[in-house]
Structure formats: C-alpha cells, structure tokens
Design a protein around this motif. Structure first.
Motif, PDB file in Angstrom:
ATOM      1  N   MET A   1      11.718  19.667 -78.157  1.00 21.50           N
ATOM      2  CA  MET A   1      12.564  20.176 -77.514  1.00 21.50           C
ATOM      3  C   MET A   1      13.626  21.008 -78.347  1.00 21.50           C
ATOM      4  O   MET A   1      13.912  20.473 -79.399  1.00 21.50           O
ATOM      5  N   LEU A   2      13.999  22.306 -78.021  1.00 24.09           N
ATOM      6  CA  LEU A   2      14.991  22.932 -78.724  1.00 24.09           C
ATOM      7  C   LEU A   2      16.264  22.398 -78.726  1.00 24.09           C
ATOM      8  O   LEU A   2      16.655  21.772 -77.866  1.00 24.09           O
ATOM      9  N   LYS A   3      16.940  22.674 -79.813  1.00 25.54           N
ATOM     10  CA  LYS A   3      18.276  22.130 -80.156  1.00 25.54           C
ATOM     11  C   LYS A   3      19.304  22.471 -79.068  1.00 25.54           C
ATOM     12  O   LYS A   3      19.971  21.717 -78.363  1.00 25.54           O
ATOM     13  N   GLY A   4      19.054  23.843 -78.571  1.00 22.84           N
ATOM     14  CA  GLY A   4      20.116  24.379 -77.636  1.00 22.84           C
ATOM     15  C   GLY A   4      19.817  23.749 -76.098  1.00 22.84           C
ATOM     16  O   GLY A   4      20.397  23.322 -75.597  1.00 22.84           O
ATOM     17  N   ALA A   5      18.420  23.479 -75.803  1.00 26.82           N
ATOM     18  CA  ALA A   5      18.026  22.796 -74.596  1.00 26.82           C
ATOM     19  C   ALA A   5      18.517  21.278 -74.559  1.00 26.82           C
ATOM     20  O   ALA A   5      19.088  20.907 -73.695  1.00 26.82           O
ATOM     21  N   ILE A   6      18.272  20.554 -75.780  1.00 26.30           N
ATOM     22  CA  ILE A   6      18.939  19.176 -75.962  1.00 26.30           C
ATOM     23  C   ILE A   6      20.377  19.130 -75.521  1.00 26.30           C
ATOM     24  O   ILE A   6      20.998  18.521 -74.803  1.00 26.30           O
ATOM     25  N   ALA A   7      20.868  20.095 -76.074  1.00 22.94           N
ATOM     26  CA  ALA A   7      22.728  20.093 -76.118  1.00 22.94           C
ATOM     27  C   ALA A   7      23.070  20.356 -74.698  1.00 22.94           C
ATOM     28  O   ALA A   7      24.048  19.816 -74.469  1.00 22.94           O
ATOM     29  N   ARG A   8      22.401  21.320 -74.003  1.00 19.49           N
ATOM     30  CA  ARG A   8      22.789  21.637 -72.617  1.00 19.49           C
ATOM     31  C   ARG A   8      22.425  20.472 -71.770  1.00 19.49           C
ATOM     32  O   ARG A   8      23.451  20.103 -70.967  1.00 19.49           O
ATOM     33  N   ARG A   9      21.423  19.712 -72.169  1.00 16.96           N
ATOM     34  CA  ARG A   9      20.986  18.460 -71.188  1.00 16.96           C
ATOM     35  C   ARG A   9      22.280  17.348 -71.242  1.00 16.96           C
ATOM     36  O   ARG A   9      22.659  16.792 -70.397  1.00 16.96           O
ATOM     37  N   TYR A  10      22.739  17.272 -72.544  1.00 19.17           N
ATOM     38  CA  TYR A  10      23.524  16.106 -72.870  1.00 19.17           C
ATOM     39  C   TYR A  10      25.136  16.546 -72.368  1.00 19.17           C
ATOM     40  O   TYR A  10      25.860  15.645 -71.806  1.00 19.17           O
ATOM     41  N   ALA A  11      25.288  18.100 -72.591  1.00 19.25           N
ATOM     42  CA  ALA A  11      26.515  18.445 -72.205  1.00 19.25           C
ATOM     43  C   ALA A  11      26.693  18.397 -70.536  1.00 19.25           C
ATOM     44  O   ALA A  11      27.563  18.060 -69.889  1.00 19.25           O
ATOM     45  N   GLY A  12      25.456  18.691 -69.745  1.00 26.13           N
ATOM     46  CA  GLY A  12      25.673  18.628 -68.663  1.00 26.13           C
ATOM     47  C   GLY A  12      25.651  17.222 -67.812  1.00 26.13           C
ATOM     48  O   GLY A  12      26.478  17.158 -67.033  1.00 26.13           O
ATOM     49  N   ALA A  13      24.939  16.535 -68.498  1.00 31.09           N
ATOM     50  CA  ALA A  13      25.208  14.872 -68.082  1.00 31.09           C
ATOM     51  C   ALA A  13      26.721  14.583 -68.023  1.00 31.09           C
ATOM     52  O   ALA A  13      27.330  14.002 -67.427  1.00 31.09           O
ATOM     53  N   MET A  14      27.371  14.824 -69.304  1.00 27.71           N
ATOM     54  CA  MET A  14      28.677  14.417 -69.758  1.00 27.71           C
ATOM     55  C   MET A  14      29.602  15.037 -68.731  1.00 27.71           C
ATOM     56  O   MET A  14      30.501  14.671 -67.992  1.00 27.71           O
ATOM     57  N   PHE A  15      29.442  16.520 -68.239  1.00 34.12           N
ATOM     58  CA  PHE A  15      30.198  17.357 -67.550  1.00 34.12           C
ATOM     59  C   PHE A  15      30.165  16.668 -66.132  1.00 34.12           C
ATOM     60  O   PHE A  15      31.110  16.630 -65.321  1.00 34.12           O
ATOM     61  N   ASP A  16      29.010  16.319 -65.533  1.00 37.34           N
ATOM     62  CA  ASP A  16      28.752  15.952 -64.503  1.00 37.34           C
ATOM     63  C   ASP A  16      29.570  14.447 -64.099  1.00 37.34           C
ATOM     64  O   ASP A  16      30.451  14.215 -63.005  1.00 37.34           O
ATOM     65  N   LEU A  17      29.538  13.717 -65.159  1.00 42.91           N
ATOM     66  CA  LEU A  17      30.184  12.475 -65.031  1.00 42.91           C
ATOM     67  C   LEU A  17      31.679  12.483 -65.141  1.00 42.91           C
ATOM     68  O   LEU A  17      32.424  12.142 -64.454  1.00 42.91           O
ATOM     69  N   ALA A  18      32.049  13.391 -66.083  1.00 43.40           N
ATOM     70  CA  ALA A  18      33.504  13.595 -66.319  1.00 43.40           C
ATOM     71  C   ALA A  18      34.172  14.297 -64.888  1.00 43.40           C
ATOM     72  O   ALA A  18      35.355  13.885 -64.397  1.00 43.40           O
ATOM     73  N   ARG A  19      33.397  15.165 -64.321  1.00 38.58           N
ATOM     74  CA  ARG A  19      33.800  15.757 -63.020  1.00 38.58           C
ATOM     75  C   ARG A  19      33.986  14.729 -61.865  1.00 38.58           C
ATOM     76  O   ARG A  19      34.902  14.742 -61.347  1.00 38.58           O
ATOM     77  N   LYS A  20      32.778  13.851 -61.704  1.00 38.08           N
ATOM     78  CA  LYS A  20      33.229  12.816 -60.785  1.00 38.08           C
ATOM     79  C   LYS A  20      34.463  11.765 -60.969  1.00 38.08           C
ATOM     80  O   LYS A  20      34.866  11.338 -60.069  1.00 38.08           O
TER      81      LYS A  20
END
Length: 200
Positions: A1-20
């Motif tokens: 998996m490309l670094k960009g896709a990995i970064a977006r996946r982890y950032a997305g998970a953290m974002f959803d958690l932080a928003r909640k």
C-alpha cells in the motif's frame, strides 16, 4: 500500500475518534508533536532498528510522550512503531490537518507581499480569498521584496499570483509575441478574485 494511502487511513481513524471525543484541537497538536519527535535522528534510529527490543522502544516513547499527549495519541505512536511505519508519521500529521480544515470549512493561505501590510490590508486579502475559495481563511503572511508589489497567495495546491513581478512577466511575453494587452494590471489582479490593497 502506498504511503499516502496508509497516512490517510491512520489520519482518518484518529480524526473520527477525536471528533467523537471532542478533542480535535488537542489531537491535532499531539499528532504534530509525534511527527516532530519521530524526525529526531537518534530516536528515529531507535524506533526503526529491528534489532532493538520492542519493549525498549515502547519505554522510550512512553517517557517522551506519556505526560504530554492524550492516551489515544500515545496509542497511535505505539501502533505506528509496532507496525514499522515511523517514516509515515509526518504524512499522517499532514492528512490529519487536512481533515480538520475540511471539517471546519477552513483553508490555510500562505500570503506573500513585497512589503509588510497592516491589519486592514490583510483583511482585504482574506475576504477576497474567502470569496474565491468559499472557505474560512487562516492566513499566514510573509514578505518577499522580489515580487515587487501585489500579492501572491497559495491555498492548498492553488497559487493565485497577483504580483507585480508576474504582471510584468505577462506584459513582457505579450510584447515578445506581439499581442496587445487588453486590460490593465489592476483588472488582471481583480480577475483573480482580489481587490487590490492600497500601497501594494
């Protein structure tokens, strides 16, 4: 998996958690801090070296971060190291910042002028950029005399060049190609969505 896709996946998970958890600002600061920490040469070597025991890496991270970041942010750092993704952390921080800005309908504008401008002039530029982008603008200003006058603004990947240097270049190209300019420089500047600030 490309670094960009990995970064977006982890950032997305953290974002959803932080928003909640209603911790967006704090988590954003944490993620930036972790990214900066992972850039430190000695620590980066320790965290990447496969011969160093995982327990030692975990202890080093806990000592560096435990009292400074949220538990969820510390868990992110530990997970990143565990999965051998230390070099991806700066990209995760970038992607997380993008998610926060999009969520709040904000954009960061890097605005360059030939000379310092006052608050009233900054407000003119900010409002013009907000009109053009449809977003609330967070403006970062800097001075570069080489643009001669006017304003150069970078919003994301878009560059809006209303500088005197650029208008001079356009005029030179028109003269070289034999094309007559049909509008003055102020009109060109306004066509980019700006109102020309005074004294620029």
């Amino acid at each position: 998996m490309l670094k960009g896709a990995i970064a977006r996946r982890y950032a997305g998970a953290m974002f959803d958690l932080a928003r909640k958890q209603n911790t967006l600002d704090r988590t954003r600061d944490d993620v930036k801090e972790i990214a900066e920490l992972f850039k430190q040469r000695k620590l980066a070597y320790l965290l990447r070296e496969p011969k160093i025991p995982a327990r030692r890496k975990e202890n080093a991270l806990r000592q560096a971060l435990a009292s400074q970041v949220l538990p969820t942010s510390l868990n992110l750092a530990l997970l990143i190291v565990q999965r051998g993704l230390v070099e991806v952390m700066p990209n995760i921080a970038i992607e997380f910042e993008k998610l926060v800005l999009d969520y709040r309908n904000q954009a960061i504008a890097e605005v360059t002028t030939a000379a310092p401008i006052d608050d009233a002039q900054k407000d003119i530029v900010r409002r013009a950029l907000e009109h053009k982008t449809g977003k609330h603008i967070i403006m970062h200003s800097r001075v570069d005399p080489s643009i001669l006058g006017g304003v150069v603004a970078r919003v994301g990947d878009e560059i809006i060049d209303g500088s005197a240097r650029n208008r001079l270049h356009i005029l030179q190209q028109q003269l070289l190609s034999g094309v007559t300019a049909t509008s003055n420089s102020d009109d060109e500047f306004a066509s980019e969505g700006f109102a020309q600030p005074a004294n620029l």
